[in-house]
Design a protein around this motif. Structure first.
Motif, mmCIF file in Angstrom:
data_model
loop_
_atom_site.group_PDB
_atom_site.id
_atom_site.type_symbol
_atom_site.label_atom_id
_atom_site.label_comp_id
_atom_site.label_asym_id
_atom_site.label_seq_id
_atom_site.Cartn_x
_atom_site.Cartn_y
_atom_site.Cartn_z
ATOM 1 N N LEU A 9 0.796 -1.225 0.000
ATOM 2 C CA LEU A 9 0.000 0.000 0.000
ATOM 3 C C LEU A 9 0.831 1.278 0.000
ATOM 4 O O LEU A 9 0.285 2.361 -0.148
ATOM 5 C CB LEU A 9 -0.941 0.011 1.212
ATOM 6 N N GLY A 10 2.127 1.166 0.207
ATOM 7 C CA GLY A 10 2.966 2.354 0.231
ATOM 8 C C GLY A 10 4.086 2.226 1.244
ATOM 9 O O GLY A 10 4.364 1.143 1.766
ATOM 10 N N VAL A 11 4.726 3.357 1.530
ATOM 11 C CA VAL A 11 5.871 3.385 2.449
ATOM 12 C C VAL A 11 5.488 4.135 3.718
ATOM 13 O O VAL A 11 4.935 5.238 3.650
ATOM 14 C CB VAL A 11 7.087 4.067 1.778
ATOM 15 N N GLN A 12 5.776 3.530 4.859
ATOM 16 C CA GLN A 12 5.588 4.175 6.161
ATOM 17 C C GLN A 12 6.959 4.583 6.688
ATOM 18 O O GLN A 12 7.901 3.784 6.640
ATOM 19 C CB GLN A 12 4.939 3.212 7.166
ATOM 20 N N ALA A 13 7.077 5.791 7.200
ATOM 21 C CA ALA A 13 8.365 6.268 7.704
ATOM 22 C C ALA A 13 8.855 5.431 8.878
ATOM 23 O O ALA A 13 10.042 5.103 8.971
ATOM 24 C CB ALA A 13 8.257 7.726 8.111
ATOM 25 N N ALA A 14 7.962 5.059 9.789
ATOM 26 C CA ALA A 14 8.315 4.244 10.945
ATOM 27 C C ALA A 14 7.106 3.391 11.311
ATOM 28 O O ALA A 14 5.960 3.811 11.113
ATOM 29 C CB ALA A 14 8.720 5.110 12.125
ATOM 30 N N ALA A 15 7.375 2.196 11.842
ATOM 31 C CA ALA A 15 6.273 1.300 12.191
ATOM 32 C C ALA A 15 6.724 0.289 13.228
ATOM 33 O O ALA A 15 7.923 0.069 13.424
ATOM 34 C CB ALA A 15 5.776 0.572 10.946
ATOM 35 N N LEU A 16 5.743 -0.318 13.891
ATOM 36 C CA LEU A 16 5.972 -1.439 14.792
ATOM 37 C C LEU A 16 5.327 -2.670 14.173
ATOM 38 O O LEU A 16 4.160 -2.640 13.784
ATOM 39 C CB LEU A 16 5.351 -1.187 16.167
ATOM 40 N N LEU A 17 6.097 -3.748 14.076
ATOM 41 C CA LEU A 17 5.568 -5.022 13.591
ATOM 42 C C LEU A 17 5.445 -5.954 14.790
ATOM 43 O O LEU A 17 6.426 -6.181 15.499
ATOM 44 C CB LEU A 17 6.506 -5.643 12.554
ATOM 45 N N ARG A 18 4.249 -6.477 15.023
ATOM 46 C CA ARG A 18 4.060 -7.397 16.142
ATOM 47 C C ARG A 18 4.756 -8.714 15.826
ATOM 48 O O ARG A 18 4.600 -9.263 14.735
ATOM 49 C CB ARG A 18 2.582 -7.647 16.391
ATOM 50 N N CYS A 19 5.504 -9.219 16.779
ATOM 51 C CA CYS A 19 6.221 -10.480 16.570
ATOM 52 C C CYS A 19 5.270 -11.634 16.294
ATOM 53 O O CYS A 19 5.632 -12.568 15.580
ATOM 54 C CB CYS A 19 7.103 -10.788 17.775
ATOM 55 N N THR A 20 4.057 -11.583 16.836
ATOM 56 C CA THR A 20 3.097 -12.660 16.594
ATOM 57 C C THR A 20 2.632 -12.687 15.146
ATOM 58 O O THR A 20 2.151 -13.723 14.678
ATOM 59 C CB THR A 20 1.884 -12.520 17.521
ATOM 60 N N ASP A 21 2.779 -11.580 14.419
ATOM 61 C CA ASP A 21 2.395 -11.520 13.006
ATOM 62 C C ASP A 21 3.546 -11.882 12.074
ATOM 63 O O ASP A 21 3.326 -12.122 10.892
ATOM 64 C CB ASP A 21 1.890 -10.127 12.647
ATOM 65 N N VAL A 22 4.764 -11.903 12.583
ATOM 66 C CA VAL A 22 5.947 -12.159 11.765
ATOM 67 C C VAL A 22 6.260 -13.654 11.776
ATOM 68 O O VAL A 22 6.504 -14.238 12.824
ATOM 69 C CB VAL A 22 7.160 -11.354 12.272
ATOM 70 N N LEU A 23 6.231 -14.274 10.600
ATOM 71 C CA LEU A 23 6.594 -15.688 10.494
ATOM 72 C C LEU A 23 8.097 -15.864 10.354
ATOM 73 O O LEU A 23 8.674 -16.808 10.891
ATOM 74 C CB LEU A 23 5.896 -16.325 9.301
ATOM 75 N N ALA A 24 8.730 -14.963 9.593
ATOM 76 C CA ALA A 24 10.172 -15.045 9.379
ATOM 77 C C ALA A 24 10.699 -13.669 9.034
ATOM 78 O O ALA A 24 9.963 -12.822 8.517
ATOM 79 C CB ALA A 24 10.485 -16.019 8.258
ATOM 80 N N TYR A 25 11.949 -13.448 9.339
ATOM 81 C CA TYR A 25 12.614 -12.217 8.916
ATOM 82 C C TYR A 25 14.061 -12.530 8.603
ATOM 83 O O TYR A 25 14.632 -13.497 9.115
ATOM 84 C CB TYR A 25 12.482 -11.097 9.971
ATOM 85 N N SER A 26 14.628 -11.740 7.710
ATOM 86 C CA SER A 26 16.015 -11.969 7.307
ATOM 87 C C SER A 26 16.680 -10.642 7.009
ATOM 88 O O SER A 26 16.029 -9.660 6.675
ATOM 89 C CB SER A 26 16.071 -12.888 6.084
ATOM 90 N N PHE A 27 18.002 -10.648 7.153
ATOM 91 C CA PHE A 27 18.825 -9.481 6.831
ATOM 92 C C PHE A 27 20.216 -9.968 6.483
ATOM 93 O O PHE A 27 20.632 -11.052 6.908
ATOM 94 C CB PHE A 27 18.846 -8.467 7.982
ATOM 95 N N LEU A 28 20.920 -9.190 5.671
ATOM 96 C CA LEU A 28 22.269 -9.565 5.251
ATOM 97 C C LEU A 28 23.301 -8.992 6.212
ATOM 98 O O LEU A 28 23.194 -7.855 6.654
ATOM 99 C CB LEU A 28 22.540 -9.056 3.832
ATOM 100 N N LEU A 29 24.305 -9.802 6.519
ATOM 101 C CA LEU A 29 25.441 -9.342 7.313
ATOM 102 C C LEU A 29 26.656 -9.209 6.405
ATOM 103 O O LEU A 29 26.769 -9.927 5.418
ATOM 104 C CB LEU A 29 25.733 -10.330 8.453
ATOM 105 N N ASP A 30 27.547 -8.338 6.766
ATOM 106 C CA ASP A 30 28.799 -8.177 5.974
ATOM 107 C C ASP A 30 29.772 -9.289 6.271
ATOM 108 O O ASP A 30 29.845 -9.861 7.274
ATOM 109 C CB ASP A 30 29.451 -6.838 6.304
#
Length: 117
Positions: A96-117
């Motif tokens: 729906l668009g871009v939010q400048a800042a937000a809170l994501l509830r952990c109960t709604d998150v199934l997985a998350y990932s990020f790259l490390l150097d």
């Protein structure tokens, strides 16, 4: 000055083993209160430390979150609260668009990932 209305005190019955806990000393709940073996406790502490270090390393990095509704969103990881209830993210890109800042509830998150150097 009005006279305060007296309030009755609720007294709970004593537990089956006499210590007022209300459950059997052989129950799993009672055994858990006694503590777990030192090796298991040490392992849990090591895993918790690795998880917290991973969250610290993710701060300020782009991350991808897959949510319960089958939606994947991207954001810049900010922080996680102590109780693992919510993730704080910046520049959350949703369908729906871009939010400048937000809170994501952990109960709604199934997985998350990020790259490390």
């Amino acid at each position: 000055m009005p006279v305060p209305v007296p309030v009755g005190v609720l007294r709970l019955p004593r537990g089956p083993e006499g210590s007022s806990r209300g459950f059997s000393p052989t129950s799993p709940r009672f055994q858990a209160l006694l503590g777990e073996p030192a090796a298991a406790q040490g392992l849990r502490a090591a895993l918790r430390e690795r998880y917290l270090r991973g969250l610290g390393a993710a701060r300020g990095r782009p991350a991808r979150f897959c949510l319960r509704a089958g939606v994947c969103v991207e954001a810049v990881f900010g922080a996680a609260d102590v109780g693992a209830v919510a993730f704080q993210v910046d520049a959350l890109r949703t369908p729906l668009g871009v939010q400048a800042a937000a809170l994501l509830r952990c109960t709604d998150v199934l997985a998350y990932s990020f790259l490390l150097d």
